[in-house]
Design an enzyme around this catalytic site. Structure first.
Site, PDB file in Angstrom:
ATOM      1  N   SER A 247       0.717 -15.833  22.168  1.00 55.65           N
ATOM      2  CA  SER A 247       0.585 -15.170  22.125  1.00 55.65           C
ATOM      3  C   SER A 247      -0.825 -14.188  22.246  1.00 55.65           C
ATOM      4  CB  SER A 247       0.999 -14.573  20.693  1.00 55.65           C
ATOM      5  OG  SER A 247       1.650 -13.153  20.321  1.00 55.65           O
TER       6      SER A 247
ATOM      7  N   HIS B 263       7.504  -9.074  21.750  1.00 56.17           N
ATOM      8  CA  HIS B 263       7.676 -10.307  22.498  1.00 56.17           C
ATOM      9  C   HIS B 263       9.622 -10.111  23.034  1.00 56.17           C
ATOM     10  CE1 HIS B 263       3.707 -12.071  22.579  1.00 56.17           C
ATOM     11  NE2 HIS B 263       3.994 -12.557  21.903  1.00 56.17           N
TER      12      HIS B 263
END
Length: 293
Positions: free
Chosen positions: A75, A178
């Site tokens: 991430s 996401h």
């Protein structure tokens, strides 16, 4: 979080430079700020990148980063990985992290969303249950761990109809990272990314998109932009590490999550989580290539 690193040579000057780049007082935020302040994703993301880069700087000061090192980030960790691999400068990495965090924080305010960890169960059953609940698989971490994300009512629906043989755990996060719910953050991040100097990676760099090696700097940056609304495939990154013959795994600060996954997915590989400079010394002692031995 940053206090022990600030005692090291050059760390305070680096943090001053990165604070100017990010528009945040990183020293205060990383030492004396309240928990409420630093759990705002607009602050968390730059702090994570700053922490990883302080650890990398000290690693390079004490030893070396071998030419065959593989770099991967999870991430926001991908932004730090870009800098570690030489794709962007450290200051630009902090600029990217600051804009990414602020843009995603605003996207979280558009609609109440959340994330829920699904632990165990058959992957096919888990993915079907997410689809039925109206959730997306935001993180596919491997080791039987998938993080679902979407509207809060969809998280409630999953809890009411969980997949067979799986445990659920709500995550204390600002929103559905996401996933398509972060769409409004993409253009602000892209607008900055298009202005920075980009170079091809100097080290082997893996992508969260598909776990593959990325050899083009511009492609690497484009993938990090796309990552905002697409799932993190840490499971595929781990598979690539296995294929490339990784013989030691070091998680830079703030550590814990990835070394925990590696414990289950890379059992035969020595693992070292670095949170303080003392942890870094242990990693240097245990991994001869890092110390130059």
């Amino acid at each position: 979080m940053l206090a022990p690193w600030l005692e090291l040579p050059g760390a305070s000057a680096r943090l001053d430079e990165w604070s100017a780049s990010s528009g945040l007082d990183l020293e205060r935020l990383g030492t004396t700020a309240t928990l409420q302040e630093i759990t705002d994703t607009a602050v968390t993301q730059p702090l994570v990148v700053a922490s990883a880069l302080l650890g990398t700087a000290e690693l390079r000061r004490r030893g070396q980063v071998p030419a065959d090192t593989i770099v991967a980030g999870h991430s926001i960790g991908e932004v730090a990985a870009l800098a570690i691999a030489g794709v962007v400068s450290e200051s630009d990495a902090l600029r990217l992290a600051s804009v990414r965090g602020a843009a995603m924080s605003r996207a979280c305010a558009d609609r109440p969303t959340g994330m829920i960890a699904v632990l165990g169960g058959l992957e096919a059953d888990v993915l079907l249950a997410l689809e039925n609940a109206g959730l997306e698989p935001a993180n596919r971490n491997g080791a039987g761990q998938i993080v679902a994300a979407g509207p809060l009512e969809a998280c409630d629906a999953l809890e009411q109809n969980p997949p067979s043989r799986a445990r659920l755990r709500r995550l204390d996060v600002a929103g559905a990272f996401h996933t398509r719910h972060m769409g409004s953050a993409v253009e602000r991040f892209r607008a900055l990314a298009d202005t920075i100097e980009v170079r091809d990676p100097e080290l082997t760099l893996l992508s969260n998109a598909d776990g593959m090696v990325v050899t083009s700097g511009r492609d690497a940056v484009d993938r990090v932009i796309s990552q905002i609304t697409h799932p993190v495939r840490w499971d595929l990154c781990t598979q690539t590490m296995h294929k490339l013959g990784v013989d030691a795994f070091v998680e830079l600060p703030p550590s814990g999550a990835l070394v925990g996954l590696a414990k289950r997915m890379m059992r035969e590989v020595p693992r070292h989580g670095v949170t303080t400079p003392e942890d870094l010394e242990d990693a240097l002692d245990a991994v001869p290539a890092l110390s130059g031995a």
